[in-house]
Design a protein around this motif. Structure first.
Motif, PDB file in Angstrom:
ATOM      1  N   GLU A 122      58.690  25.116  29.593  1.00 57.19           N
ATOM      2  CA  GLU A 122      58.152  25.888  28.475  1.00 57.19           C
ATOM      3  C   GLU A 122      57.950  24.983  27.256  1.00 57.19           C
ATOM      4  O   GLU A 122      56.926  25.065  26.570  1.00 57.19           O
ATOM      5  N   GLU A 123      58.943  24.099  26.993  1.00 57.53           N
ATOM      6  CA  GLU A 123      58.813  23.174  25.866  1.00 57.53           C
ATOM      7  C   GLU A 123      57.625  22.251  26.062  1.00 57.53           C
ATOM      8  O   GLU A 123      56.884  21.948  25.129  1.00 57.53           O
ATOM      9  N   TRP A 124      57.437  21.781  27.313  1.00 57.48           N
ATOM     10  CA  TRP A 124      56.315  20.896  27.595  1.00 57.48           C
ATOM     11  C   TRP A 124      54.991  21.617  27.370  1.00 57.48           C
ATOM     12  O   TRP A 124      54.067  21.084  26.780  1.00 57.48           O
ATOM     13  N   VAL A 125      54.929  22.871  27.868  1.00 54.84           N
ATOM     14  CA  VAL A 125      53.698  23.668  27.688  1.00 54.84           C
ATOM     15  C   VAL A 125      53.435  23.868  26.212  1.00 54.84           C
ATOM     16  O   VAL A 125      52.305  23.704  25.729  1.00 54.84           O
ATOM     17  N   VAL A 126      54.465  24.206  25.469  1.00 55.49           N
ATOM     18  CA  VAL A 126      54.313  24.413  24.035  1.00 55.49           C
ATOM     19  C   VAL A 126      53.876  23.138  23.359  1.00 55.49           C
ATOM     20  O   VAL A 126      52.986  23.124  22.504  1.00 55.49           O
ATOM     21  N   SER A 127      54.478  22.002  23.779  1.00 58.96           N
ATOM     22  CA  SER A 127      54.084  20.721  23.142  1.00 58.96           C
ATOM     23  C   SER A 127      52.668  20.350  23.537  1.00 58.96           C
ATOM     24  O   SER A 127      51.914  19.797  22.713  1.00 58.96           O
ATOM     25  N   GLN A 128      52.224  20.664  24.725  1.00 56.84           N
ATOM     26  CA  GLN A 128      50.847  20.380  25.139  1.00 56.84           C
ATOM     27  C   GLN A 128      49.878  21.231  24.360  1.00 56.84           C
ATOM     28  O   GLN A 128      48.809  20.764  23.954  1.00 56.84           O
ATOM     29  N   GLU A 129      50.265  22.493  24.178  1.00 62.40           N
ATOM     30  CA  GLU A 129      49.397  23.391  23.425  1.00 62.40           C
ATOM     31  C   GLU A 129      49.319  22.917  21.974  1.00 62.40           C
ATOM     32  O   GLU A 129      48.253  22.947  21.351  1.00 62.40           O
TER      33      GLU A 129
END
Length: 184
Positions: A172-179
């Motif tokens: 989730e953190e990775w997705v948020v950071s990618q977004e």
């Protein structure tokens, strides 16, 4: 008159097969238990074991780890009666103990060693009881081991769930950071 365990009251002089006496119709070839009288009033299982182990190996109770020696006490007073049964690992040692120790002194007291009437049956019953106790102990150990395995499996499941949660959080953190990087 004295009381002999496994036989009941008997007159002094009625023997169990010690020197100078014989027990008719009793085959002691597989009897490993002797009855001892005259021990006095100041003795322990250890002192009796130390004395009789000079002639042979004393049988050990597998459950308690103690020598198979029974000390007899007066029912009313609880005091030692000067009597005991001693079980040896093998019948020849029991016979040798009777032949050698009968009439010898134990802590200053002359002792009388005799066969336990029905000793082989008594020893067989004791051995059967020991086997049953061992089986119960083995079952308890197996149950404890099964419980430990179940606890370990539960701990592993908890760890796996925690790892999954950590991985999901990281994802989730990775997705948020990618977004977030994609929006800038």
């Amino acid at each position: 008159m004295c009381f002999c365990p496994l036989e009941g009251p008997r007159e002094q002089g009625q023997g169990h097969g010690g020197p100078g006496s014989s027990v008719p119709d009793q085959d002691n070839s597989d009897n490993n238990t002797i009855f001892v009288q005259g021990l006095g009033d100041d003795y322990t299982v250890d002192s009796v074991a130390d004395f009789f182990k000079q002639i042979g190996i004393i049988k050990i109770n597998k459950k308690t780890g103690l020598p198979m020696i029974n000390l007899y006490t007066d029912r009313e007073t609880g005091k030692l009666k000067g009597e005991a049964t001693v079980s040896f690992d093998d019948p020849p040692s029991a016979k040798a103990a009777i032949d050698w120790f009968d009439g010898k002194e134990f802590s200053g007291n002359p002792i009388k060693d005799q066969w336990v009437v029905g000793g082989s049956e008594w020893a067989a019953e004791e051995e059967e009881e020991e086997v049953l106790e061992e089986e119960v102990l083995e079952e308890e150990v197996l149950e404890e081991e099964e419980e430990e395995v179940l606890e370990e499996e539960e701990e592993e499941e908890v760890l796996e769930e925690e790892e999954e949660e950590v991985l999901e959080e990281e994802e989730e953190e990775w997705v948020v950071s990618q977004e977030a990087t994609g929006e800038e």
